[in-house]
Design an enzyme around this catalytic site. Structure first.
Site, short mmCIF file in Angstrom:
data_model
loop_
_atom_site.label_atom_id
_atom_site.label_comp_id
_atom_site.label_asym_id
_atom_site.label_seq_id
_atom_site.Cartn_x
_atom_site.Cartn_y
_atom_site.Cartn_z
N ASP A 125 0.85 -1.19 0.00
CA ASP A 125 0.00 0.00 0.00
C ASP A 125 0.88 1.24 0.00
O ASP A 125 2.04 1.18 0.36
CB ASP A 125 -0.85 0.02 1.27
N LYS A 159 -4.14 3.45 -3.57
CA LYS A 159 -5.39 3.88 -4.21
C LYS A 159 -5.20 5.25 -4.86
O LYS A 159 -5.71 6.26 -4.40
CB LYS A 159 -6.51 3.93 -3.19
N MET A 202 -8.81 7.16 9.57
CA MET A 202 -9.23 7.79 8.32
C MET A 202 -10.23 8.91 8.52
O MET A 202 -11.12 9.12 7.72
CB MET A 202 -9.84 6.73 7.37
N1 SAH Z 1 -4.48 -1.34 8.60
C1 SAH Z 1 -4.10 -0.05 9.08
C2 SAH Z 1 -5.15 0.99 8.88
C3 SAH Z 1 -5.49 1.29 7.47
S1 SAH Z 1 -6.65 2.58 7.31
C4 SAH Z 1 -3.69 -0.15 10.55
O1 SAH Z 1 -3.92 -1.19 11.17
O2 SAH Z 1 -3.13 0.79 11.07
C5 SAH Z 1 -5.61 3.97 7.12
C6 SAH Z 1 -5.70 4.88 8.31
O3 SAH Z 1 -4.86 4.41 9.35
C7 SAH Z 1 -5.17 6.28 8.06
O4 SAH Z 1 -6.12 7.08 7.41
C8 SAH Z 1 -4.90 6.76 9.45
O5 SAH Z 1 -6.07 7.11 10.12
C9 SAH Z 1 -4.38 5.49 10.10
N2 SAH Z 1 -2.90 5.45 10.08
C10 SAH Z 1 -2.12 4.53 9.51
N3 SAH Z 1 -0.81 4.79 9.75
C11 SAH Z 1 -0.77 5.90 10.48
C12 SAH Z 1 0.27 6.67 11.06
N4 SAH Z 1 1.57 6.34 10.89
N5 SAH Z 1 -0.06 7.77 11.78
C13 SAH Z 1 -1.35 8.11 11.96
N6 SAH Z 1 -2.37 7.42 11.44
C14 SAH Z 1 -2.10 6.32 10.71
#
Ligand code: SAH
Length: 496
Positions: free
Chosen positions: A248, A270, A383
């Site tokens: 991703d 995406k 998100m």
């Molecule tokens: N599978 C991922 C989430 C995917 S959805 C997990 O378990 O973390 C994507 C969302 O995850 C982003 O929009 C944000 O809200 C959050 N996110 C992922 N990495 C992040 C980071 N390093 N700092 C803050 N938010 C993060």
């Protein structure tokens, strides 16, 4: 200074070393190890150097350095204690485009001699570009203890079998798997125990029984929030074994850099204009590469099963009978909380935590707002940057106190991490005032106030006011007279 690493073949090539002291002796020992044809230029030599001269292993010129000697030379080492002589040698060599190393002088050198871990034929060279030689040495010492001395024998054994391995296993993926078991399995163990004959036999047997076809597979791997230190050992291993990585956009470059160099990397983020962006496109790619017998790593930010559509991908793989594994990752809520100093639960402030996503399939309308608005609970909202205003409105509408503290963590765990704090009343306003961008995670609940006192990573939180802290600690009514509540909170933390 950014250097280009290379290993030079100096066998039977003429090398000039100017200087005859201990340093020159060390350099010459290494050059002789590489079978270079060494001439040493110095009026006086160490006893060892004299011995090598008398044995005919090196040539000796005792008179002052002359430019003409550079005529047939490939490489020069200037190792005298006289800076002027070294500089002269370096300049003259440079004019003839001969690479020169001036001992302990990075600026005069056109090549550096790295710190080396020698497991011939395997060789690890470490350089700090002349900036931090002590660090390079330290690293070398660590690697020395880490890498068994039998590695050299293992490399020699692999070299001996190489053409037969190639003939028996024409398929590249099958070959790679064979080498991996060879390097990590019983053959390596036998070599470590000094049983080289048995190791040779075990390798022959393994080759005779190796299967030429390699079934493809998929490992669904959680890459964590960005800091590569938060990868699991299993994730690292999967990255090292991958033939192809479908990742991703959220996956950090630092994490991708840990993957096998020659693994094909495909971004399936995406983004508009990328025809692999749809979930169906990703499924098609998984199928294509796994069916070609490759080991596919499907690498997702955070944890693959938390808002990662990992479930759908596994259902697809199962329906096509592709073998798979799942490696969990540290999800953004857990990582962001840790890196912002916010315990997600706390005996005094929150007895439960909910992971929520503010858009994607469950739109805002389908969420149970009454449940989300409950007190003494932490919300971790994924998100959510775009939908903060309506999130704020609905929570207040359903009874969550406007004074509830929040922390918005942008780029959690990464070097550029920012934390913006405030209360539910000013959530959307603070987010836009500080231009919080993606990826960001919202932590809302009583515990978020602790970001103020427990922060430890990166910059201190932005946007805190004394009022916020008081409001957070006194509870829901901002009209309650300000009390020394920050102290109360701290006391609560210490009580555990
Ligand atoms: N599978 C991922 C989430 C995917 S959805 C997990 O378990 O973390 C994507 C969302 O995850 C982003 O929009 C944000 O809200 C959050 N996110 C992922 N990495 C992040 C980071 N390093 N700092 C803050 N938010 C993060």
């Amino acid at each position: 200074m950014k250097l280009y690493p290379l290993f030079a073949d100096l066998s039977h090539r003429a090398v000039l070393v100017v200087g005859g002291g201990a340093v020159a002796e060390r350099k010459i020992a290494a050059l002789l190890g590489a079978q270079a044809q060494v001439t040493v230029n110095a009026p006086v030599l160490t006893p060892q150097l004299r011995r090598w001269v008398s044995e005919g292993r090196i040539a000796h010129r005792a008179d002052a350095f002359q430019e003409g000697w550079l005529e047939r030379i490939w490489l020069v080492v200037a190792a005298t204690s006289d800076r002027e002589t070294n500089a002269l040698v370096a300049t003259l060599a440079g004019l003839r485009r001969i690479f020169v190393n001036v001992v302990d002088d990075a600026t005069l050198s056109s090549f550096h001699v790295p710190a080396v871990v020698d497991r011939a034929p395997l060789m690890i060279a470490i350089s700090s570009g002349g900036e931090a030689p002590m660090l390079a040495r330290l690293l070398r010492e660590r690697l020395e203890t880490l890498l068994d001395h039998s590695l050299g024998a293992l490399a020699t054994l692999a070299a001996r079998l190489r053409s037969r391995i190639r003939a028996r296993l024409p398929d590249m993926a099958a070959r790679r798997q064979f080498y991996e078991t060879l390097f990590a399995g019983p053959v390596a163990t036998l070599l470590r125990q000094g049983k080289s004959k048995e190791a040779g036999q075990a390798a022959e047997q393994a080759l005779a029984s190796a299967s030429p076809a390699h079934p493809g597979s998929v490992v669904l791997v959680g890459a964590g929030p960005g800091d590569p230190g938060l990868l699991t050992l299993r994730a690292l291993r999967a990255l090292n074994e991958a033939d192809v990585i479908l990742h991703d956009r959220l996956v950090s470059t630092e994490v991708l850099e840990l993957a096998r160099r020659d693994a094909e990397r495909i971004e399936v983020g995406k983004q508009a204009g990328n025809h692999h962006t749809t979930q169906d496109g990703i499924h098609a790619l998984l199928l294509e590469h796994a069916c070609a017998g490759r080991r596919v790593v499907r690498l997702k930010g955070g944890d693959p099963f938390v808002f990662g559509r990992g479930g759908e991908e596994l259902e697809f793989l199962r329906s096509h009978e592709i073998p798979y594994e799942v490696v969990p990752g540290i999800t953004a809520a857990v990582a962001c909380a840790a890196y912002a100093g916010i315990p997600l639960t706390h005996r005094d402030h929150a007895q439960s935590v909910r992971f929520v996503t503010a858009h994607c399939r469950n739109s805002l309308d389908t969420l149970d707002w009454l449940a989300l608005a409950q007190e003494q609970q932490t919300l971790a909202v994924y998100m959510g940057v775009g939908g903060l205003a309506s999130l704020q409105a609905r929570l207040i509408e359903h009874g969550r106190a406007a004074t509830t503290p929040f922390a918005l963590i942008e780029n959690g765990s990464r070097a550029e991490q920012r934390v913006v704090i405030g209360t539910l009343a000013n959530l959307a306003e603070r987010a836009s005032a500080h231009a919080v961008g993606s990826p960001a995670l919202l932590i809302l609940g009583e515990v978020a106030a602790l970001a103020q006192s427990l922060a430890w990573f990166g910059q201190p939180p932005l946007g805190a006011t004394v009022h916020d802290i008081r409001a957070a600690a006194t509870g829901r009514r901002s009209s309650i007279p300000p009390a020394p509540v920050h102290a109360d909170l701290l006391a609560a933390i210490h009580r555990g």
